[in-house]
Design a protein around this motif. Structure first.
Motif, PDB file in Angstrom:
ATOM      1  N   ILE A   1      -3.327   9.837   7.158  1.00 19.90           N
ATOM      2  CA  ILE A   1      -2.552   9.603   5.938  1.00 19.90           C
ATOM      3  C   ILE A   1      -1.450   8.625   6.316  1.00 19.90           C
ATOM      4  CG2 ILE A   1      -1.146  10.646   4.131  1.00 19.90           C
ATOM      5  CD1 ILE A   1      -2.624  13.309   4.740  1.00 19.90           C
ATOM      6  N   LYS A   2      -1.461   7.443   5.699  1.00 22.99           N
ATOM      7  CA  LYS A   2      -0.552   6.356   6.078  1.00 22.99           C
ATOM      8  C   LYS A   2       0.566   6.174   5.056  1.00 22.99           C
ATOM      9  CE  LYS A   2      -1.378   3.531   8.868  1.00 22.99           C
ATOM     10  NZ  LYS A   2      -0.840   3.413  10.217  1.00 22.99           N
ATOM     11  N   ASN A   3       1.753   5.866   5.536  1.00 23.53           N
ATOM     12  CA  ASN A   3       2.886   5.394   4.730  1.00 23.53           C
ATOM     13  C   ASN A   3       3.392   6.385   3.685  1.00 23.53           C
ATOM     14  OD1 ASN A   3       2.636   2.798   6.003  1.00 23.53           O
ATOM     15  ND2 ASN A   3       0.881   2.449   4.680  1.00 23.53           N
ATOM     16  N   GLY A   4       3.208   7.674   3.907  1.00 23.88           N
ATOM     17  CA  GLY A   4       3.689   8.671   2.948  1.00 23.88           C
ATOM     18  C   GLY A   4       5.142   9.033   3.195  1.00 23.88           C
ATOM     19  N   PHE A   5       5.787   9.565   2.170  1.00 22.43           N
ATOM     20  CA  PHE A   5       7.146  10.095   2.331  1.00 22.43           C
ATOM     21  C   PHE A   5       6.974  11.540   2.793  1.00 22.43           C
ATOM     22  CE2 PHE A   5      11.190  11.933   0.846  1.00 22.43           C
ATOM     23  CZ  PHE A   5      12.041  11.109   1.564  1.00 22.43           C
ATOM     24  N   ILE A   6       7.125  11.768   4.102  1.00 16.63           N
ATOM     25  CA  ILE A   6       6.833  13.051   4.732  1.00 16.63           C
ATOM     26  C   ILE A   6       8.042  13.965   4.624  1.00 16.63           C
ATOM     27  CG2 ILE A   6       6.221  14.171   6.906  1.00 16.63           C
ATOM     28  CD1 ILE A   6       4.913  11.423   7.676  1.00 16.63           C
ATOM     29  N   VAL A   7       7.794  15.179   4.163  1.00 16.51           N
ATOM     30  CA  VAL A   7       8.848  16.185   4.040  1.00 16.51           C
ATOM     31  C   VAL A   7       8.448  17.381   4.891  1.00 16.51           C
ATOM     32  CG1 VAL A   7      10.143  17.657   2.460  1.00 16.51           C
ATOM     33  CG2 VAL A   7       9.342  15.418   1.688  1.00 16.51           C
ATOM     34  N   THR A   8       9.273  17.714   5.892  1.00 17.28           N
ATOM     35  CA  THR A   8       9.045  18.897   6.726  1.00 17.28           C
ATOM     36  C   THR A   8      10.211  19.861   6.521  1.00 17.28           C
ATOM     37  OG1 THR A   8      10.224  18.062   8.676  1.00 17.28           O
ATOM     38  CG2 THR A   8       7.900  17.436   8.458  1.00 17.28           C
ATOM     39  N   ALA A   9      10.175  20.987   7.214  1.00 15.34           N
ATOM     40  CA  ALA A   9      11.248  21.973   7.095  1.00 15.34           C
ATOM     41  C   ALA A   9      12.576  21.418   7.589  1.00 15.34           C
ATOM     42  CB  ALA A   9      10.888  23.232   7.867  1.00 15.34           C
ATOM     43  N   SER A  10      12.530  20.423   8.464  1.00 11.13           N
ATOM     44  CA  SER A  10      13.775  19.939   9.062  1.00 11.13           C
ATOM     45  C   SER A  10      14.094  18.469   8.811  1.00 11.13           C
ATOM     46  CB  SER A  10      13.728  20.166  10.574  1.00 11.13           C
ATOM     47  OG  SER A  10      12.649  19.438  11.128  1.00 11.13           O
ATOM     48  N   ASP A  11      13.189  17.727   8.166  1.00 10.08           N
ATOM     49  CA  ASP A  11      13.419  16.287   8.061  1.00 10.08           C
ATOM     50  C   ASP A  11      12.642  15.692   6.892  1.00 10.08           C
ATOM     51  OD1 ASP A  11      14.567  13.923   8.867  1.00 10.08           O
ATOM     52  OD2 ASP A  11      13.573  13.849  10.811  1.00 10.08           O
ATOM     53  N   LYS A  12      12.947  14.439   6.576  1.00 13.10           N
ATOM     54  CA  LYS A  12      12.176  13.672   5.592  1.00 13.10           C
ATOM     55  C   LYS A  12      12.266  12.201   5.967  1.00 13.10           C
ATOM     56  CE  LYS A  12      15.997  14.015   2.438  1.00 13.10           C
ATOM     57  NZ  LYS A  12      16.684  15.116   1.928  1.00 13.10           N
ATOM     58  N   TYR A  13      11.119  11.530   5.943  1.00  9.86           N
ATOM     59  CA  TYR A  13      11.036  10.139   6.361  1.00  9.86           C
ATOM     60  C   TYR A  13       9.686   9.575   5.958  1.00  9.86           C
ATOM     61  CZ  TYR A  13       8.729  12.675  10.094  1.00  9.86           C
ATOM     62  OH  TYR A  13       7.919  13.536  10.783  1.00  9.86           O
ATOM     63  N   THR A  14       9.529   8.260   6.035  1.00 14.95           N
ATOM     64  CA  THR A  14       8.255   7.612   5.760  1.00 14.95           C
ATOM     65  C   THR A  14       7.479   7.490   7.068  1.00 14.95           C
ATOM     66  OG1 THR A  14       9.189   6.384   3.916  1.00 14.95           O
ATOM     67  CG2 THR A  14       7.163   5.529   4.847  1.00 14.95           C
ATOM     68  N   GLY A  15       6.199   7.830   7.025  1.00 11.75           N
ATOM     69  CA  GLY A  15       5.397   7.756   8.238  1.00 11.75           C
ATOM     70  C   GLY A  15       3.938   8.079   7.989  1.00 11.75           C
ATOM     71  N   ASP A  16       3.244   8.383   9.090  1.00 12.53           N
ATOM     72  CA  ASP A  16       1.810   8.648   9.071  1.00 12.53           C
ATOM     73  C   ASP A  16       1.542  10.050   9.619  1.00 12.53           C
ATOM     74  OD1 ASP A  16       1.740   5.926   8.463  1.00 12.53           O
ATOM     75  OD2 ASP A  16       1.220   5.345  10.520  1.00 12.53           O
ATOM     76  N   ILE A  17       0.397  10.621   9.213  1.00 12.09           N
ATOM     77  CA  ILE A  17      -0.023  11.928   9.705  1.00 12.09           C
ATOM     78  C   ILE A  17      -1.486  11.838  10.115  1.00 12.09           C
ATOM     79  CG2 ILE A  17      -0.354  14.367   9.156  1.00 12.09           C
ATOM     80  CD1 ILE A  17       1.809  14.058   7.021  1.00 12.09           C
ATOM     81  N   PHE A  18      -1.789  12.254  11.345  1.00 13.14           N
ATOM     82  CA  PHE A  18      -3.157  12.289  11.844  1.00 13.14           C
ATOM     83  C   PHE A  18      -3.615  13.747  11.866  1.00 13.14           C
ATOM     84  CE2 PHE A  18      -5.812  12.772  15.786  1.00 13.14           C
ATOM     85  CZ  PHE A  18      -6.985  12.304  15.220  1.00 13.14           C
ATOM     86  N   ILE A  19      -4.766  14.021  11.213  1.00 15.52           N
ATOM     87  CA  ILE A  19      -5.314  15.373  11.123  1.00 15.52           C
ATOM     88  C   ILE A  19      -6.721  15.360  11.713  1.00 15.52           C
ATOM     89  CG2 ILE A  19      -5.991  17.240   9.561  1.00 15.52           C
ATOM     90  CD1 ILE A  19      -3.979  15.960   7.524  1.00 15.52           C
ATOM     91  N   GLU A  20      -6.986  16.325  12.591  1.00 14.31           N
ATOM     92  CA  GLU A  20      -8.304  16.445  13.202  1.00 14.31           C
ATOM     93  C   GLU A  20      -8.650  17.924  13.325  1.00 14.31           C
ATOM     94  OE1 GLU A  20     -10.371  14.057  16.724  1.00 14.31           O
ATOM     95  OE2 GLU A  20      -8.713  15.291  17.407  1.00 14.31           O
TER      96      GLU A  20
END
Length: 79
Positions: free
Chosen positions: A21-40
């Motif tokens: 998943i590329k260029n998403g606005f990532i929201v975690t329990a501790s942070d938020k930023y634009t980035g990528d997520i690799f899932i396998e």
């Protein structure tokens, strides 16, 4: 209001596909930023910037919120 997407990562035959998943606005329990997520194999393996991997599918999430491991608990069960 934005749309929610459920991503089915099972391939035909039962194996799990790899996903980037590329260029998403990532929201975690501790942070938020634009980035990528690799899932396998149904596991978030890497969260970062400019991840490059050979994967089964790439999703451009530019302009969308991405919540790794998020669960939508909204249901309409009549219990």
């Amino acid at each position: 209001m934005g749309k929610w997407y459920r991503i089915d990562i099972k391939k035909e035959g039962g194996d799990y596909m790899s996903l980037l998943i590329k260029n998403g606005f990532i929201v975690t329990a501790s942070d938020k930023y634009t980035g990528d997520i690799f899932i396998e194999n149904e596991i978030v393996k890497e969260i970062g910037l400019n991840i490059t991997r050979v994967v089964d599918e790439i999703i451009d999430a530019n302009g969308k919120y991405v919540v790794p491991g998020g669960i939508d608990i909204h249901t309409h069960f009549n219990l």
